[in-house]
Each structure stands twice: as C-alpha cells, then as structure tokens.
Design an enzyme around this catalytic site. Structure first.
Site, PDB file in Angstrom:
ATOM      1  N   LYS A  66      30.590 -28.330 -10.347  1.00  0.00           N
ATOM      2  CA  LYS A  66      29.243 -28.607  -9.861  1.00  0.00           C
ATOM      3  C   LYS A  66      29.290 -29.103  -8.413  1.00  0.00           C
ATOM      4  O   LYS A  66      28.564 -28.610  -7.554  1.00  0.00           O
ATOM      5  CB  LYS A  66      28.540 -29.637 -10.774  1.00  0.00           C
ATOM      6  CG  LYS A  66      28.407 -29.143 -12.209  1.00  0.00           C
ATOM      7  CD  LYS A  66      27.728 -30.142 -13.123  1.00  0.00           C
ATOM      8  CE  LYS A  66      28.550 -31.372 -13.424  1.00  0.00           C
ATOM      9  NZ  LYS A  66      29.825 -31.089 -14.151  1.00  0.00           N
ATOM     10  N   THR A  67      30.179 -30.086  -8.165  1.00  0.00           N
ATOM     11  CA  THR A  67      30.285 -30.623  -6.799  1.00  0.00           C
ATOM     12  C   THR A  67      30.781 -29.522  -5.852  1.00  0.00           C
ATOM     13  O   THR A  67      30.280 -29.381  -4.728  1.00  0.00           O
ATOM     14  CB  THR A  67      31.279 -31.809  -6.769  1.00  0.00           C
ATOM     15  OG1 THR A  67      30.977 -32.668  -7.859  1.00  0.00           O
ATOM     16  CG2 THR A  67      31.204 -32.579  -5.475  1.00  0.00           C
ATOM     17  N   ASP A  78      24.914 -36.710  -7.857  1.00  0.00           N
ATOM     18  CA  ASP A  78      25.705 -36.535  -9.072  1.00  0.00           C
ATOM     19  C   ASP A  78      25.140 -37.438 -10.179  1.00  0.00           C
ATOM     20  O   ASP A  78      24.536 -38.461  -9.885  1.00  0.00           O
ATOM     21  CB  ASP A  78      27.171 -36.909  -8.768  1.00  0.00           C
ATOM     22  CG  ASP A  78      28.117 -36.226  -9.730  1.00  0.00           C
ATOM     23  OD1 ASP A  78      27.658 -35.414 -10.564  1.00  0.00           O
ATOM     24  OD2 ASP A  78      29.329 -36.487  -9.655  1.00  0.00           O
ATOM     25  N   THR A 103      25.872 -33.933 -16.528  1.00  0.00           N
ATOM     26  CA  THR A 103      26.636 -33.494 -17.687  1.00  0.00           C
ATOM     27  C   THR A 103      25.718 -33.504 -18.909  1.00  0.00           C
ATOM     28  O   THR A 103      26.093 -33.049 -19.966  1.00  0.00           O
ATOM     29  CB  THR A 103      27.811 -34.464 -17.940  1.00  0.00           C
ATOM     30  OG1 THR A 103      27.314 -35.796 -17.850  1.00  0.00           O
ATOM     31  CG2 THR A 103      28.914 -34.272 -16.927  1.00  0.00           C
ATOM     32  N   ARG A 132      39.211 -28.312 -13.153  1.00  0.00           N
ATOM     33  CA  ARG A 132      39.828 -29.585 -12.774  1.00  0.00           C
ATOM     34  C   ARG A 132      41.107 -29.833 -13.599  1.00  0.00           C
ATOM     35  O   ARG A 132      42.107 -30.305 -13.071  1.00  0.00           O
ATOM     36  CB  ARG A 132      38.849 -30.746 -12.948  1.00  0.00           C
ATOM     37  CG  ARG A 132      39.525 -32.090 -12.576  1.00  0.00           C
ATOM     38  CD  ARG A 132      38.595 -33.253 -12.665  1.00  0.00           C
ATOM     39  NE  ARG A 132      37.551 -33.179 -11.654  1.00  0.00           N
ATOM     40  CZ  ARG A 132      36.295 -33.544 -11.870  1.00  0.00           C
ATOM     41  NH1 ARG A 132      35.938 -34.014 -13.032  1.00  0.00           N
ATOM     42  NH2 ARG A 132      35.408 -33.448 -10.903  1.00  0.00           N
TER      43      ARG A 132
HETATM   44  P1  ADP Z   1      32.346 -31.214 -11.276  1.00  0.00           P
HETATM   45  O1  ADP Z   1      31.558 -31.635 -10.072  1.00  0.00           O
HETATM   46  O2  ADP Z   1      31.617 -30.254 -12.156  1.00  0.00           O
HETATM   47  O3  ADP Z   1      32.901 -32.380 -12.059  1.00  0.00           O
HETATM   48  P2  ADP Z   1      34.252 -30.266  -9.311  1.00  0.00           P
HETATM   49  O4  ADP Z   1      33.375 -29.426  -8.438  1.00  0.00           O
HETATM   50  O5  ADP Z   1      34.615 -31.615  -8.801  1.00  0.00           O
HETATM   51  O6  ADP Z   1      33.630 -30.385 -10.767  1.00  0.00           O
HETATM   52  O7  ADP Z   1      35.569 -29.389  -9.616  1.00  0.00           O
HETATM   53  C1  ADP Z   1      36.814 -29.952  -9.960  1.00  0.00           C
HETATM   54  C2  ADP Z   1      37.918 -29.240  -9.207  1.00  0.00           C
HETATM   55  O8  ADP Z   1      38.069 -27.934  -9.730  1.00  0.00           O
HETATM   56  C3  ADP Z   1      37.637 -29.110  -7.719  1.00  0.00           C
HETATM   57  O9  ADP Z   1      38.563 -29.866  -6.998  1.00  0.00           O
HETATM   58  C4  ADP Z   1      37.834 -27.652  -7.374  1.00  0.00           C
HETATM   59  O10 ADP Z   1      38.995 -27.543  -6.607  1.00  0.00           O
HETATM   60  C5  ADP Z   1      38.095 -26.941  -8.681  1.00  0.00           C
HETATM   61  N1  ADP Z   1      37.074 -25.934  -8.982  1.00  0.00           N
HETATM   62  C6  ADP Z   1      35.956 -26.137  -9.714  1.00  0.00           C
HETATM   63  N2  ADP Z   1      35.264 -25.006  -9.848  1.00  0.00           N
HETATM   64  C7  ADP Z   1      35.949 -24.064  -9.185  1.00  0.00           C
HETATM   65  C8  ADP Z   1      35.733 -22.661  -8.975  1.00  0.00           C
HETATM   66  N3  ADP Z   1      34.684 -22.033  -9.505  1.00  0.00           N
HETATM   67  N4  ADP Z   1      36.625 -21.980  -8.232  1.00  0.00           N
HETATM   68  C9  ADP Z   1      37.705 -22.624  -7.708  1.00  0.00           C
HETATM   69  N5  ADP Z   1      37.974 -23.934  -7.888  1.00  0.00           N
HETATM   70  C10 ADP Z   1      37.107 -24.645  -8.618  1.00  0.00           C
END
Ligand code: ADP
Length: 335
Positions: free
Chosen positions: A63-64, A108, A157, A216
């Site tokens: 998401k981030t 977030d 989430t 992640r």
């Molecule tokens: P969330 O915000 O949903 O908790 P993040 O955006 O922080 O997840 O993602 C976690 C890690 O996974 C990030 O550091 C990123 O490097 C990797 N990641 C997440 N989604 C992707 C994607 N679609 N393609 C490549 N890397 C991704």
C-alpha cells in the site's frame, strides 16, 4: 552506534531503496494498476488532481509502495503520515495548509482516525476548505479557509472499520490481493539483484512459496537467506542455504511458522467447536492485531480456518495438513 542499531539503519535504507518507484517496477496487482493508469491519465488530461484513493489489504502487500508510485507517476510530492499522529483537529489542519496543489497525502491506518479529526476532514476532502468556528455566544462565526487541492491516499488493513461517510469520500477504492508465487519470484529476484546476492530461479521459488503471498515477507526472507549465505557460504543462496535458513526460522513449505501452527493446533484441540478471538488471544498470548492481521488472513486464504459468527474453526483441509505434516502439541518435534 551499536551493531544492532547499525543493522536496523541499514535495513531501513534498504527498505526505502527496494521500494518500486513506478508502475512498471510495481509487480502484480494488475487490475489496480490498470484502473490507476486510466485515472492518472484522465486527471492529467483535465489538468486536475487524482481522486482520493483508498487502499486496503493486509500489512506488507504494497500500500505504501503504491502511494509512492502514484506520487512519482504524477510527478508530485508525497507527504506521509499515520492516522495516530493526527491526534487533534489542529494537527490535521496544520498539515493540510502546508500542502501544495496536486500533492499526495498518504495516511496510513486511516481506520484509526480520531472521530473529531475524521469529521473535520470531510469538508477538507470534499471542498478543500477548513471550516472553523470563531468566537462565542452571539459573536460566534463560521469561517472557511481554502486549502490547495490535493489527493488523499488512505491505507487500511481494516476497511470494515471505516465509517460510511469517510469511505464514501474516496473516489477510488482498491483491495490489494495476495501475490502469486510467480509475482513473488520477480520481487525476490529484484531484491537479490539490489542486495547483490546470487540466487537462481529455483531457490527464488522456494522463498516465494514461503512468503505467504506477501512482498514484505519475501524481502525479509531473502535478507535472512543472504545473512545465512554470507556467514556459511560464499555469498550465494543455494538449496542448502534455503533449507538451513527455513529450518532455523522454523518455517515450513507453505510459509507457516510457530504462531500459525499454535493457532491451528489450538483449533484442532477444540474438535470443531468455534473459538472466539478473545479466547484465542488469551491462550496464545498474542495481541489481537497480530492474530487478525498477520496470522489469520493467510490461513483463511489457504482454506485452513474459517470465521463463523461464533468464532474460528479448523477446516477439514487444515486438519488434513496438520496430520500430513505430523504437527502436534507443543514439545513435539515439528520438523
Ligand atoms: P504496506 O504499506 O501494504 O504494509 P509496503 O508498501 O510497505 O506494504 O511493502 C512492503 C515491502 O514490500 C516494500 O518495501 C516493497 O519493497 C515491497 N513491495 C510491496 N509491494 C510490492 C510490489 N507490488 N512490487 C515490488 N515490491 C513490492
């Protein structure tokens, strides 16, 4: 600086640089990317901002990263915050007055917004104005202060915890899905190239299938395998590195770890009687968020557990898996 701190700092830097920076680098979630492309093109051709976007899904699904990608693709600034740091209405107002036209504001855990902050946000999101009440008694006056037009990207989430008025103010709502092993292989190979560690596609697949559909986790696992390779091997992640890494982490071929097994075995011991979250939490000594956000979604997606109105139960598929693997109550060897 202590060694631990140093390692944490390095991992933080790695995490930021490992983030995809554009839609091409962002692996998977094809339907979302397609819709986003259209929305971004349309907004650009109107010379307007993107509509507010709500992203929901379990932690670590990107998401981030997607908010980052959107800001890069729109060539604008990304301002990141979390709902819990906007404690008072004034915190929200002081933030939105600093935004430039077209900025992306990423919030977030948006389901955690304080009720008063959330209500004050409605007019900001809809009319891009701050409404405040000045004075008192007969001199009371409503004042509106305009703010620059921006796009809110909210991440959660728990979409179910969002109030309807807040949810309705998002023009685009996307639910992120777990990633396929093929998509995770790409993420693992990209991360390996970045971390300058050698790995073949076969071993990348071994990591991918243990990553619980979550980028992640895939990235964390390759980092652990890299550590193992750098200590015991010549820097290459081969099949014995993989096997040893997962054995030491006590992660099985489906990516199930100690916590998953404990939950499954607990449900098994109830012989089909549903168990409520509070009871599970008390017995396993885990917090509710970990159970609900980190453990259960993957077990549900595997079809190993089911949520019923009376609580969680083990499915016959979950039962079969426990038997097949010979998983038993604590104290017994799990491998
Ligand atoms: P969330 O915000 O949903 O908790 P993040 O955006 O922080 O997840 O993602 C976690 C890690 O996974 C990030 O550091 C990123 O490097 C990797 N990641 C997440 N989604 C992707 C994607 N679609 N393609 C490549 N890397 C991704």
């Amino acid at each position: 600086m202590s060694e631990q701190k140093n390692q944490n700092n390095n991992e933080l830097k790695e995490d930021n640089t490992l983030r995809p920076s554009n839609l091409t680098e962002y692996v998977g979630q094809e339907a979302i990317k397609e819709n986003l492309k259209i929305a971004m093109l349309a907004a650009r051709s109107r010379g307007d901002c993107l509509e507010h976007i709500l992203l929901y899904g379990p932690p670590g699904l990107g998401k981030t990263s997607l908010a980052n990608v959107i800001a890069n693709e729109m060539k604008t600034n990304l301002i990141k915050t979390t709902a819990t740091s906007l404690k008072r209405v004034i915190d929200l107002f002081s933030l939105v007055v600093t935004l430039d036209e077209g900025d992306i504001l990423f919030i977030d855990e948006i389901h955690r917004l304080d009720k008063r902050v959330e209500e004050a946000f409605y007019s900001v999101m809809e009319d891009f104005q701050i409404n405040i009440i000045r004075g008192s008694g007969r001199n009371i006056k409503a004042v509106s202060i305009p703010v620059n037009k921006f796009s809110l990207v909210g991440a959660t989430t728990k979409a179910g915890l969002l109030s309807k008025p807040l949810r309705d103010r998002f023009g685009l709502v996307f639910s992120l899905n777990f990633y396929s092993p093929q998509e995770l292989i790409k993420i693992v190979l990209n991360a390996a190239a970045f971390l300058e560690v050698e790995i073949n596609e076969k071993e990348a697949l071994e990591i991918a299938i243990r990553s619980r559909g979550t980028p992640r986790i895939a990235i964390n696992l390759i980092k652990r395998a890299r550590d193992y390779a750098s200590v015991y091997k010549s820097g290459k992640i081969d099949s014995s590195t993989i096997q040893n890494t997962f054995e030491s982490l006590r992660i099985d071929e489906l990516g199930l770890g100690e916590e998953d097994r404990k939950l499954l075995l607990l449900l098994k011991s109830k012989n089909g009687k549903p168990l409520g979250l509070t009871t599970i939490q008390a017995i396993l000594n885990e917090d509710k968020t970990t159970i609900e956000e980190m453990i259960e979604p993957y077990l549900l997606s595997l079809g190993f557990i089911e949520k019923t109105p009376k609580g969680r139960i083990l499915t016959s598929k979950g039962f079969k898996y426990l038997i097949e693997k010979g998983y038993q109550e604590e104290g017994n060897n799990l491998f």
